[in-house]
Scaffold this motif. Structure first.
Motif, PDB file in Angstrom:
ATOM      1  N   VAL A 166      25.765  57.618 -10.836  1.00  0.00           N
ATOM      2  CA  VAL A 166      24.484  56.963 -10.599  1.00  0.00           C
ATOM      3  C   VAL A 166      23.602  57.950  -9.858  1.00  0.00           C
ATOM      4  CG1 VAL A 166      23.291  55.048  -9.468  1.00  0.00           C
ATOM      5  CG2 VAL A 166      25.526  54.661 -10.531  1.00  0.00           C
ATOM      6  N   LYS A 167      22.387  58.134 -10.361  1.00  0.00           N
ATOM      7  CA  LYS A 167      21.471  59.102  -9.764  1.00  0.00           C
ATOM      8  C   LYS A 167      20.197  58.386  -9.334  1.00  0.00           C
ATOM      9  CE  LYS A 167      19.095  63.434 -10.670  1.00  0.00           C
ATOM     10  NZ  LYS A 167      18.838  64.501 -11.627  1.00  0.00           N
ATOM     11  N   TRP A 168      19.758  58.698  -8.127  1.00  0.00           N
ATOM     12  CA  TRP A 168      18.509  58.165  -7.609  1.00  0.00           C
ATOM     13  C   TRP A 168      17.353  58.820  -8.340  1.00  0.00           C
ATOM     14  CZ3 TRP A 168      15.489  60.538  -3.206  1.00  0.00           C
ATOM     15  CH2 TRP A 168      14.401  59.736  -2.830  1.00  0.00           C
ATOM     16  N   VAL A 169      16.395  58.010  -8.808  1.00  0.00           N
ATOM     17  CA  VAL A 169      15.218  58.529  -9.506  1.00  0.00           C
ATOM     18  C   VAL A 169      14.068  58.649  -8.524  1.00  0.00           C
ATOM     19  CG1 VAL A 169      13.556  58.130 -11.371  1.00  0.00           C
ATOM     20  CG2 VAL A 169      15.965  57.532 -11.705  1.00  0.00           C
ATOM     21  N   GLU A 170      13.647  57.510  -7.982  1.00  0.00           N
ATOM     22  CA  GLU A 170      12.609  57.455  -6.947  1.00  0.00           C
ATOM     23  C   GLU A 170      12.520  56.024  -6.457  1.00  0.00           C
ATOM     24  OE1 GLU A 170       8.716  58.335  -8.465  1.00  0.00           O
ATOM     25  OE2 GLU A 170       8.876  56.869 -10.058  1.00  0.00           O
ATOM     26  N   GLY A 171      11.980  55.847  -5.285  1.00  0.00           N
ATOM     27  CA  GLY A 171      11.821  54.495  -4.746  1.00  0.00           C
ATOM     28  C   GLY A 171      13.128  53.735  -4.774  1.00  0.00           C
ATOM     29  N   ASP A 172      13.118  52.598  -5.479  1.00  0.00           N
ATOM     30  CA  ASP A 172      14.319  51.771  -5.598  1.00  0.00           C
ATOM     31  C   ASP A 172      14.926  51.837  -6.993  1.00  0.00           C
ATOM     32  OD1 ASP A 172      14.199  50.757  -2.945  1.00  0.00           O
ATOM     33  OD2 ASP A 172      12.591  49.393  -3.557  1.00  0.00           O
ATOM     34  N   THR A 173      14.642  52.896  -7.728  1.00  0.00           N
ATOM     35  CA  THR A 173      15.119  53.027  -9.103  1.00  0.00           C
ATOM     36  C   THR A 173      16.232  54.069  -9.191  1.00  0.00           C
ATOM     37  OG1 THR A 173      12.918  52.467  -9.917  1.00  0.00           O
ATOM     38  CG2 THR A 173      14.416  53.507 -11.484  1.00  0.00           C
ATOM     39  N   PHE A 174      17.272  53.700  -9.922  1.00  0.00           N
ATOM     40  CA  PHE A 174      18.440  54.553 -10.127  1.00  0.00           C
ATOM     41  C   PHE A 174      18.797  54.538 -11.607  1.00  0.00           C
ATOM     42  CE2 PHE A 174      18.461  53.060  -5.837  1.00  0.00           C
ATOM     43  CZ  PHE A 174      18.982  54.090  -5.079  1.00  0.00           C
ATOM     44  N   ILE A 175      19.440  55.593 -12.069  1.00  0.00           N
ATOM     45  CA  ILE A 175      19.928  55.633 -13.444  1.00  0.00           C
ATOM     46  C   ILE A 175      21.432  55.848 -13.400  1.00  0.00           C
ATOM     47  CG2 ILE A 175      19.934  56.875 -15.626  1.00  0.00           C
ATOM     48  CD1 ILE A 175      17.047  57.055 -15.508  1.00  0.00           C
ATOM     49  N   GLY A 176      22.142  54.942 -14.063  1.00  0.00           N
ATOM     50  CA  GLY A 176      23.581  55.078 -14.204  1.00  0.00           C
ATOM     51  C   GLY A 176      23.899  55.754 -15.520  1.00  0.00           C
ATOM     52  N   LEU A 177      24.891  56.609 -15.517  1.00  0.00           N
ATOM     53  CA  LEU A 177      25.346  57.283 -16.727  1.00  0.00           C
ATOM     54  C   LEU A 177      26.830  57.000 -16.898  1.00  0.00           C
ATOM     55  CD1 LEU A 177      24.975  59.234 -19.127  1.00  0.00           C
ATOM     56  CD2 LEU A 177      25.433  61.119 -17.522  1.00  0.00           C
ATOM     57  N   SER A 178      27.175  56.363 -18.000  1.00  0.00           N
ATOM     58  CA  SER A 178      28.575  56.048 -18.263  1.00  0.00           C
ATOM     59  C   SER A 178      29.294  57.263 -18.829  1.00  0.00           C
ATOM     60  CB  SER A 178      28.682  54.884 -19.256  1.00  0.00           C
ATOM     61  OG  SER A 178      28.239  55.293 -20.533  1.00  0.00           O
ATOM     62  N   ASN A 179      30.598  57.232 -18.732  1.00  0.00           N
ATOM     63  CA  ASN A 179      31.417  58.314 -19.263  1.00  0.00           C
ATOM     64  C   ASN A 179      31.225  58.456 -20.776  1.00  0.00           C
ATOM     65  OD1 ASN A 179      33.360  60.380 -18.700  1.00  0.00           O
ATOM     66  ND2 ASN A 179      34.882  59.141 -19.757  1.00  0.00           N
ATOM     67  N   SER A 180      30.828  57.353 -21.435  1.00  0.00           N
ATOM     68  CA  SER A 180      30.608  57.394 -22.880  1.00  0.00           C
ATOM     69  C   SER A 180      29.207  57.883 -23.234  1.00  0.00           C
ATOM     70  CB  SER A 180      30.850  56.018 -23.498  1.00  0.00           C
ATOM     71  OG  SER A 180      29.997  55.057 -22.904  1.00  0.00           O
ATOM     72  N   GLY A 181      28.407  58.267 -22.218  1.00  0.00           N
ATOM     73  CA  GLY A 181      27.116  58.873 -22.455  1.00  0.00           C
ATOM     74  C   GLY A 181      25.928  57.931 -22.519  1.00  0.00           C
ATOM     75  N   HIS A 182      26.099  56.708 -22.059  1.00  0.00           N
ATOM     76  CA  HIS A 182      25.005  55.734 -22.087  1.00  0.00           C
ATOM     77  C   HIS A 182      24.332  55.636 -20.724  1.00  0.00           C
ATOM     78  CE1 HIS A 182      27.568  54.568 -25.471  1.00  0.00           C
ATOM     79  NE2 HIS A 182      26.410  54.275 -26.046  1.00  0.00           N
ATOM     80  N   ASN A 183      22.995  55.566 -20.763  1.00  0.00           N
ATOM     81  CA  ASN A 183      22.212  55.430 -19.541  1.00  0.00           C
ATOM     82  C   ASN A 183      21.814  53.975 -19.312  1.00  0.00           C
ATOM     83  OD1 ASN A 183      21.745  58.216 -18.598  1.00  0.00           O
ATOM     84  ND2 ASN A 183      20.805  58.443 -20.607  1.00  0.00           N
ATOM     85  N   VAL A 184      21.799  53.564 -18.051  1.00  0.00           N
ATOM     86  CA  VAL A 184      21.355  52.237 -17.655  1.00  0.00           C
ATOM     87  C   VAL A 184      20.454  52.403 -16.440  1.00  0.00           C
ATOM     88  CG1 VAL A 184      22.064  49.957 -16.849  1.00  0.00           C
ATOM     89  CG2 VAL A 184      23.509  51.203 -18.453  1.00  0.00           C
ATOM     90  N   VAL A 185      19.300  51.748 -16.489  1.00  0.00           N
ATOM     91  CA  VAL A 185      18.374  51.801 -15.355  1.00  0.00           C
ATOM     92  C   VAL A 185      18.638  50.606 -14.444  1.00  0.00           C
ATOM     93  CG1 VAL A 185      15.947  51.794 -14.663  1.00  0.00           C
ATOM     94  CG2 VAL A 185      16.643  52.954 -16.771  1.00  0.00           C
ATOM     95  N   PHE A 186      18.672  50.874 -13.137  1.00  0.00           N
ATOM     96  CA  PHE A 186      18.800  49.846 -12.106  1.00  0.00           C
ATOM     97  C   PHE A 186      17.572  49.932 -11.221  1.00  0.00           C
ATOM     98  CE2 PHE A 186      23.152  51.069 -13.051  1.00  0.00           C
ATOM     99  CZ  PHE A 186      23.876  49.893 -13.000  1.00  0.00           C
ATOM    100  N   ASP A 187      17.112  48.800 -10.728  1.00  0.00           N
ATOM    101  CA  ASP A 187      15.985  48.801  -9.806  1.00  0.00           C
ATOM    102  C   ASP A 187      16.185  47.673  -8.804  1.00  0.00           C
ATOM    103  OD1 ASP A 187      13.456  48.787  -8.530  1.00  0.00           O
ATOM    104  OD2 ASP A 187      12.518  49.584 -10.336  1.00  0.00           O
ATOM    105  N   THR A 188      16.084  47.988  -7.542  1.00  0.00           N
ATOM    106  CA  THR A 188      16.324  46.983  -6.502  1.00  0.00           C
ATOM    107  C   THR A 188      15.072  46.588  -5.748  1.00  0.00           C
ATOM    108  OG1 THR A 188      16.862  48.692  -4.879  1.00  0.00           O
ATOM    109  CG2 THR A 188      18.683  47.793  -6.186  1.00  0.00           C
ATOM    110  N   GLY A 189      13.929  47.109  -6.147  1.00  0.00           N
ATOM    111  CA  GLY A 189      12.674  46.802  -5.460  1.00  0.00           C
ATOM    112  C   GLY A 189      12.122  45.442  -5.835  1.00  0.00           C
TER     113      GLY A 189
END
Length: 134
Positions: free
Chosen positions: A5-28
């Motif tokens: 999981v990598k922090w993008v900015e603010g309250d947004t993060f991007i998760g990267l699965s081992n299978s190569g799929h990205n998922v955006v998370f936001d907690t703001g």
């Protein structure tokens, strides 16, 4: 299994699965994506739905649509964990058997859905269902 999981900015993060799929998370408060807890809730719904669809298909049920409507309650204080989750299955099809649907949900809850079985250790998980006939 691995992920990052990598922090993008603010309250947004991007998760990267081992299978190569990205998922955006936001907690703001003005979030543009689901929060981690929303993802957990949707994950239990998806995991159970996969089982229910598969079991109904193996039972030769003529299913055209499966939707699970999820509702959850959380603790009032931190950590605000889930205390209750209900999965309400709405299954549409031709002559879908209530008995087969109830059995599919039960098998998922008691044997197959690893997400629900993991959460079941600390969360009260309930199930309900309805059949919509075509």
């Amino acid at each position: 299994m691995q992920a990052s999981v990598k922090w993008v900015e603010g309250d947004t993060f991007i998760g990267l699965s081992n299978s190569g799929h990205n998922v955006v998370f936001d907690t703001g408060s003005d979030s543009a994506a689901p929060s981690p807890m929303e993802m957990v809730l949707m994950s239990v719904g998806c995991c159970s739905s996969v089982d229910v669809v598969s079991i109904l298909q193996k039972s030769k049920q003529d299913v055209s649509n499966v939707e699970v409507k999820l509702s959850a309650e959380r603790a009032q204080t931190a950590p605000k964990v889930f205390t209750k989750i209900n999965l309400h299955f709405v299954v549409t099809g031709k002559d879908v058997s209530e008995k087969h649907l109830a059995r599919a949900i039960s098998l998922s809850a008691e044997k197959y859905c690893s997400v629900a079985l993991m959460l079941d250790k600390t969360v009260e998980i309930t199930h309900s269902h309805e059949v919509v006939s075509l």
